[in-house]
Design an enzyme around this catalytic site. Sequence first.
Site, PDB file in Angstrom:
ATOM      1  CG  ASP A 109      43.172  46.636  35.452  1.00 19.95           C
ATOM      2  OD1 ASP A 109      43.333  47.759  35.543  1.00 19.95           O
ATOM      3  OD2 ASP A 109      41.980  46.172  35.843  1.00 19.95           O
ATOM      4  CB  THR A 150      31.888  33.219  39.698  1.00 17.90           C
ATOM      5  OG1 THR A 150      30.871  32.375  40.404  1.00 17.90           O
ATOM      6  CG2 THR A 150      33.203  31.964  39.722  1.00 17.90           C
ATOM      7  CE  LYS A 198      30.522  39.357  36.056  1.00 17.29           C
ATOM      8  NZ  LYS A 198      32.108  39.503  36.377  1.00 17.29           N
ATOM      9  CG  HIS A 206      44.176  41.110  42.099  1.00 19.32           C
ATOM     10  ND1 HIS A 206      42.985  41.085  42.503  1.00 19.32           N
ATOM     11  CD2 HIS A 206      44.121  41.714  41.021  1.00 19.32           C
ATOM     12  CE1 HIS A 206      42.149  41.486  41.792  1.00 19.32           C
ATOM     13  NE2 HIS A 206      42.734  41.863  40.699  1.00 19.32           N
ATOM     14  CG  ASN A 207      46.970  42.840  38.053  1.00 20.87           C
ATOM     15  OD1 ASN A 207      47.050  41.743  38.555  1.00 20.87           O
ATOM     16  ND2 ASN A 207      46.197  43.087  36.912  1.00 20.87           N
ATOM     17  CB  CYS A 221      43.610  44.873  38.581  1.00 20.21           C
ATOM     18  SG  CYS A 221      41.724  44.609  38.476  1.00 20.21           S
ATOM     19  CG  HIS A 226      44.176  37.366  41.519  1.00 15.86           C
ATOM     20  ND1 HIS A 226      44.266  36.051  40.820  1.00 15.86           N
ATOM     21  CD2 HIS A 226      43.489  38.006  40.444  1.00 15.86           C
ATOM     22  CE1 HIS A 226      43.599  36.181  39.411  1.00 15.86           C
ATOM     23  NE2 HIS A 226      43.389  37.343  39.285  1.00 15.86           N
ATOM     24  CB  ALA A 233      37.850  31.161  40.844  1.00 13.02           C
ATOM     25  CG  LEU A 242      29.424  47.624  43.727  1.00 15.37           C
ATOM     26  CD1 LEU A 242      29.925  49.192  43.829  1.00 15.37           C
ATOM     27  CD2 LEU A 242      28.233  47.162  44.213  1.00 15.37           C
TER      28      LEU A 242
HETATM   29  N1  LIG Z   1      32.748  37.397  43.252  1.00 18.23           N
HETATM   30  C1  LIG Z   1      32.895  37.876  41.879  1.00 18.23           C
HETATM   31  N2  LIG Z   1      34.137  37.241  41.619  1.00 18.23           N
HETATM   32  C2  LIG Z   1      34.446  37.600  40.183  1.00 18.23           C
HETATM   33  C3  LIG Z   1      33.470  37.975  39.094  1.00 18.23           C
HETATM   34  N3  LIG Z   1      34.108  38.243  38.062  1.00 18.23           N
HETATM   35  C4  LIG Z   1      35.421  37.539  37.963  1.00 18.23           C
HETATM   36  N4  LIG Z   1      35.599  37.321  39.437  1.00 18.23           N
HETATM   37  C5  LIG Z   1      36.765  36.584  39.911  1.00 18.23           C
HETATM   38  O1  LIG Z   1      37.820  37.608  40.090  1.00 18.23           O
HETATM   39  C6  LIG Z   1      39.015  37.169  39.913  1.00 18.23           C
HETATM   40  C7  LIG Z   1      40.089  38.337  39.641  1.00 18.23           C
HETATM   41  O2  LIG Z   1      39.858  38.400  38.056  1.00 18.23           O
HETATM   42  P1  LIG Z   1      41.111  39.193  37.080  1.00 18.23           P
HETATM   43  O3  LIG Z   1      40.505  39.409  35.841  1.00 18.23           O
HETATM   44  O4  LIG Z   1      41.432  40.222  38.082  1.00 18.23           O
HETATM   45  O5  LIG Z   1      42.104  38.162  36.940  1.00 18.23           O
HETATM   46  C8  LIG Z   1      38.791  36.084  38.884  1.00 18.23           C
HETATM   47  O6  LIG Z   1      39.839  35.023  38.825  1.00 18.23           O
HETATM   48  C9  LIG Z   1      37.481  35.584  39.319  1.00 18.23           C
HETATM   49  O7  LIG Z   1      37.567  34.497  40.136  1.00 18.23           O
HETATM   50  C10 LIG Z   1      32.205  38.401  39.788  1.00 18.23           C
HETATM   51  O8  LIG Z   1      31.367  38.794  39.257  1.00 18.23           O
HETATM   52  N5  LIG Z   1      32.038  38.282  40.987  1.00 18.23           N
HETATM   53 MN   LIG Z   2      41.895  41.977  38.757  1.00 14.48          MN
HETATM   54 MN   LIG Z   3      41.221  44.109  36.202  1.00 15.60          MN
END
Ligand SMILES: Nc1nc2c(ncn2[C@@H]2O[C@H](COP(=O)(O)O)[C@@H](O)[C@H]2O)c(=O)[nH]1
Ligand SMILES: [Mn+2]
Ligand SMILES: [Mn+2]
EC number: 6.5.1.-
Length: 479
Positions: A100, A380, A478, A329-330, A103, A402, A404, A211
Amino acid sequence: MHHHGAPPLDLVQAGPYEFRLERLGAMRVPGVVFASRELLPEGGDEALRQVADVATLPGIVVASYAMPDVHWGYGFPIGGVAATDVDDGGVVSPGGVGFDISCGVRLLAADLDAAALRRVMRPLMDGLGRVIPRGAGRGAVWQVSGRRQLEAVLAGGSRYAVEQGHGGERDLMRCEDAGAVADADPEQVSARAMERGLGQVGSLGGGNHFLEVQRVDEVPDEAAAAAFGLRPGQVCVMIHCGSRGLGHQICTDHVRAMEAAMPRYGIEVPDRQLACAPVASPEGRAYLGAMAAAANYGRANRQLLAEAARRIFADAAGATLDLVYDVSHNLAKLETHRVDGADRRLCVHRKGATLALPPGHPGLPEDLRASGQPVLIPGTMGTSSWVLTGVPGGRAFHSTCHGAGRRLSRHQAIRTVGGKELRARLESRGIAVRGASWRGLAEETPDAYKDVSAVVEAAEGAGLCRRVARLTPLGVVKG
Ligand SMILES: Nc1nc2c(ncn2[C@@H]2O[C@H](COP(=O)(O)O)[C@@H](O)[C@H]2O)c(=O)[nH]1
Ligand SMILES: [Mn+2]
Ligand SMILES: [Mn+2]
């Protein structure tokens, strides 16, 4: 697998939030993992093995880095940072950017407090649920007219979107690279990638993308928060998405091309997803041109989604949304850094890692020079997200975490909770949910991720960034 018989990794603590993987075998540099002991992947973890694998890439300098949210990815770990010396045979690897491409996260601040939103929360979430395209395939905000116009998006990114009436000049000031990178080469984007990208400008994509409507909760750095346009109690909108099928296809195409070219350059890598070529080679330049095109596409994508959110906020709440910042972040970027006392031109790969420019950096717009770059960290949908900023002397070529970071695979996650039950749980805590599929929702259960507050604490402790504001979720659309 190639790792059978590989020597065990030797992980040594080098500081309160720093561990080193000493050089072994084909590693050209050590590995450095920024984490607390609790966050550290376990001894045999594949992510640590991947940090060591990345350390074998031709031209890599200083170290193969892992951020505190590191976890397994294809080839490179997610949460990895690696820089190669362009003028010393350094390579670029599509696996170091990920599927991605570009992203990233965009944060918008509303001229509204959370207390005033309560009354209109339902129509607002219904409106967002209606206009934000999400899930695999399934529509887009912008009906791009054809290949010609898509090429303009690839060359012009957010800047082109704004020129076409989708946003204002301030949106560009507050976007990394002012909304578009200059070196995009649409010629290097295959017909298949173009086809996949045509109908997706202004769409979230799958479940990890979202979003979210959030509230500013805690502000550890009031001066920086004020410079970013954030204050306690304020409503914000966070958008996380990337370059959809276009970026994915570009990654696939160029991994294949580099795999075929590697023998010609005498390059061997321990995993085919680490396929790479010298930055200065035809294959390296072709990838960087296509990657830049995808980077522009990702920014235009987030710009169009922000515009859709603005219309709903205006209708449902009479509120406006100002861009705080937009950062990928990618991405791989050509940057100059001081290495061993000399300025070197480096290709810095950040995969699941974020650029974090320090105060005073010339790459920042005037109004952010004193504070440093806003760094946007989703957590999250059920816990917190964070805004951070870059710090002087920031390590790992001015990079930080980038997110959790995943703790459970998608498969493991859906065994812990069902989508309907999860939504009920979130709604009972006052978090509105508009999903795309029950399964997709369950894959994203907050339990599937590490503790984001522990991750940003480790990132700050390791000298990568500083905390500015904590955000809590009010409603999530989501992917
Ligand atoms: N606030 C929210 N954070 C979320 C949600 N779903 C995922 N995440 C966080 O995004 C990072 C980055 O994701 P990546 O797929 O680009 O690696 C991931 O580590 C989660 O911490 C959400 O619904 N709300
Ligand atoms: Mn991402
Ligand atoms: Mn992505």
